[in-house]
Design an enzyme around this catalytic site. Structure first.
Site, PDB file in Angstrom:
ATOM      1  N   PHE A   1     -47.799 -99.545 129.264  1.00  0.00           N
ATOM      2  CA  PHE A   1     -46.473-100.103 129.003  1.00  0.00           C
ATOM      3  C   PHE A   1     -46.597-101.069 127.830  1.00  0.00           C
ATOM      4  O   PHE A   1     -47.399-101.994 127.870  1.00  0.00           O
ATOM      5  CB  PHE A   1     -45.904-100.849 130.218  1.00  0.00           C
TER       6      PHE A   1
ATOM      7  N   ASP B   1     -52.966-104.684 123.539  1.00  0.00           N
ATOM      8  CA  ASP B   1     -51.736-105.277 124.067  1.00  0.00           C
ATOM      9  C   ASP B   1     -52.169-106.206 125.200  1.00  0.00           C
ATOM     10  O   ASP B   1     -52.442-105.761 126.310  1.00  0.00           O
ATOM     11  CB  ASP B   1     -50.806-104.166 124.565  1.00  0.00           C
TER      12      ASP B   1
ATOM     13  N   LYS C   1     -46.076-112.989 127.095  1.00  0.00           N
ATOM     14  CA  LYS C   1     -45.653-113.534 128.391  1.00  0.00           C
ATOM     15  C   LYS C   1     -46.093-114.984 128.692  1.00  0.00           C
ATOM     16  O   LYS C   1     -45.267-115.878 128.702  1.00  0.00           O
ATOM     17  CB  LYS C   1     -46.086-112.599 129.514  1.00  0.00           C
TER      18      LYS C   1
HETATM   19  C1  LIG Z   1     -44.106-107.235 129.371  1.00  0.00           C
HETATM   20  C2  LIG Z   1     -44.972-106.441 128.486  1.00  0.00           C
HETATM   21  C3  LIG Z   1     -44.527-106.010 127.219  1.00  0.00           C
HETATM   22  C4  LIG Z   1     -43.128-106.239 126.729  1.00  0.00           C
HETATM   23  O1  LIG Z   1     -42.805-107.592 126.634  1.00  0.00           O
HETATM   24  P1  LIG Z   1     -41.249-108.013 126.459  1.00  0.00           P
HETATM   25  O2  LIG Z   1     -41.310-109.494 126.286  1.00  0.00           O
HETATM   26  O3  LIG Z   1     -40.543-107.578 127.694  1.00  0.00           O
HETATM   27  O4  LIG Z   1     -40.752-107.319 125.260  1.00  0.00           O
HETATM   28  C5  LIG Z   1     -45.421-105.324 126.417  1.00  0.00           C
HETATM   29  N1  LIG Z   1     -46.671-105.067 126.830  1.00  0.00           N
HETATM   30  C6  LIG Z   1     -47.135-105.451 128.035  1.00  0.00           C
HETATM   31  C7  LIG Z   1     -48.544-105.165 128.421  1.00  0.00           C
HETATM   32  C8  LIG Z   1     -46.297-106.137 128.913  1.00  0.00           C
HETATM   33  O5  LIG Z   1     -46.750-106.490 130.121  1.00  0.00           O
END
Ligand SMILES: *Cc1c(COP(=O)(O)O)cnc(C)c1O
Length: 395
Positions: A129, A214, A243
């Site tokens: 994701f 990521d 986050k």
């Molecule tokens: C939450 C998340 C995103 C997206 O972040 P947003 O602030 O919702 O755009 C991307 N990559 C990972 C691994 C995430 O947990």
């Protein structure tokens, strides 16, 4: 009355009025133990005195000046991120998806700057994701989220989770790099083995590819090290954070080595709000706490305490819990009942948790929790399991 918001979220019928540390208080005074942490966002819990004081002070100064001027707060936060990681350069955004989007663009532009603009494709993994923009959706490859939004953004080739041969087979003349979450969050707290991460790094080196991480969910101390990748001994070229970085204030960051960032020259990217003084002041305050001596060691130690408690609950309730996975203060409970049913039972015990893919319920408590709060969470999880068993027996 019906809501005026897009109905894109399944919201519980519950709102919170006040927060303090790992606790949230509903309007009727009910007290909830927050082991969801706003999906790994509230890294220092609610109303952390240091963050409150920092934001109060920042609010008295200009909120926004645009990136046409110097922003000392952003300079300071970037310097701290560089000092704490593999990176030499930082670009600030406002969200995780934007940070990943910048990481993707940085990887593509690196090859363009090397006179190989045809190398724009990234190898990604099933269960990933990466966010909800059109490009990050394509990177995540979840068909459920992609359908109905027109042509899928090109440039992503997906390998099965942890399959090194598949990664190698996907490498071609158009490959720019490999994009992965060291531990998949939304995918169900699935960690790539350290050996696999090292092998991917070697593959990247052999083929002139960039390793793009990521760490939007795993970064900023969540797993007991500042970046989760550190535990494998692997150094990436680019990494996205978001986050936990703002402790609840929206901010994202794309980190890169000097070399990997070589294509991101004047005018190559931009964001109106990215790096604004409020967000970067709070981000620096979060780092003051997370990078203070002993803090990350404490996260790792509390993580082992939580792991032991979860293992006990697993032993006591094998008909409810299949397995426990995770690192630091990022745990996944793979349940034998529907994960949403498990989360609902936990909510009845006034414990907040977060469902994820692979029928997993995530625990993402604030990094400032203490052992008593872990014991309290374990008690509530045990009660939730007992409640689910009683329900099952009644059926
Ligand atoms: C939450 C998340 C995103 C997206 O972040 P947003 O602030 O919702 O755009 C991307 N990559 C990972 C691994 C995430 O947990």
């Amino acid at each position: 009355m019906t809501s005026a918001l897009f109905p894109t979220y399944a919201r519980a019928d519950l709102a919170f009025e006040r927060g303090e540390g790992a606790w949230l208080f509903a309007a009727n005074g009910d007290r909830y133990l927050d082991f969801g942490g706003g999906v790994a966002v509230n890294s220092l819990g609610h109303a952390h005195p240091r963050l409150v004081a920092t934001l109060r002070a920042a609010i008295e100064k200009p909120w926004h000046v645009s990136n046409l001027f110097q922003i000392p707060q952003a300079e300071r936060l970037a310097r701290r991120l560089v000092d704490a990681t593999f990176a030499d350069r930082v670009f600030f955004s406002n969200s995780g998806a934007e940070a990943v989007e910048c990481a993707i663009k940085t990887a593509r532009k690196f090859h363009a700057a090397n006179d190989a603009p045809e190398r724009f494709r990234l190898i990604t993994f099933e269960g990933a994701f990466h966010g909800r923009t059109l490009a990050t959706l394509a990177a995540g490859g979840n068909q459920k989220y992609i359908d109905g939004f027109g042509l899928k953004v090109d440039g992503f080739d997906q390998a099965p989770f942890g399959d090194l041969d598949a990664v190698e087979a996907l490498i071609g003349p158009n490959t720019a790099g490999v994009l992965l979450e060291p531990i998949q969050g939304e995918g169900g707290v699935r960690a790539f083995p350290h050996g696999f991460l090292r092998a991917v790094r070697e593959l990247c080196d052999r083929h002139g590819l960039l390793l793009v991480l990521d760490e939007v969910q795993t970064g900023v101390g969540r797993t007991g090290s500042f970046l989760a990748i550190e535990q494998s001994g692997v150094s990436p070229d680019i990494a996205a954070l978001a986050k936990g970085l703002g402790g609840g204030f929206p901010i994202g960051a794309c980190l890169a080595t000097e070399e990997a960032a070589k294509g991101m020259t004047l005018g190559a990217h931009g964001s109106t709000f990215g790096g604004n003084p409020l967000a970067t002041s709070v981000g620096a305050a979060v780092l003051d706490v997370v990078l203070a001596p002993g803090f990350l060691e404490r996260v790792a130690r509390l993580g082992s305490v939580l792991r032991q408690s979860l293992a006990q609950i697993e032993d006591q309730h094998p008909s409810i819990i299949e397995s426990i996975r995770g690192e630091g203060l990022m745990f996944g409970i793979k349940t034998r009942v529907a994960n949403t049913e498990f989360a609902a039972a936990a909510l009845k015990e006034k414990l907040l948790t977060i469902p994820a893919g692979d029928n997993v319920v995530r625990l993402l408590p604030p990094l400032i929790i203490d052992e008593q709060e872990i014991a309290e969470a374990a008690r509530r999880l045990g009660d939730a399991c007992a409640r689910l068993r009683a329900n099952g027996a009644a059926q």
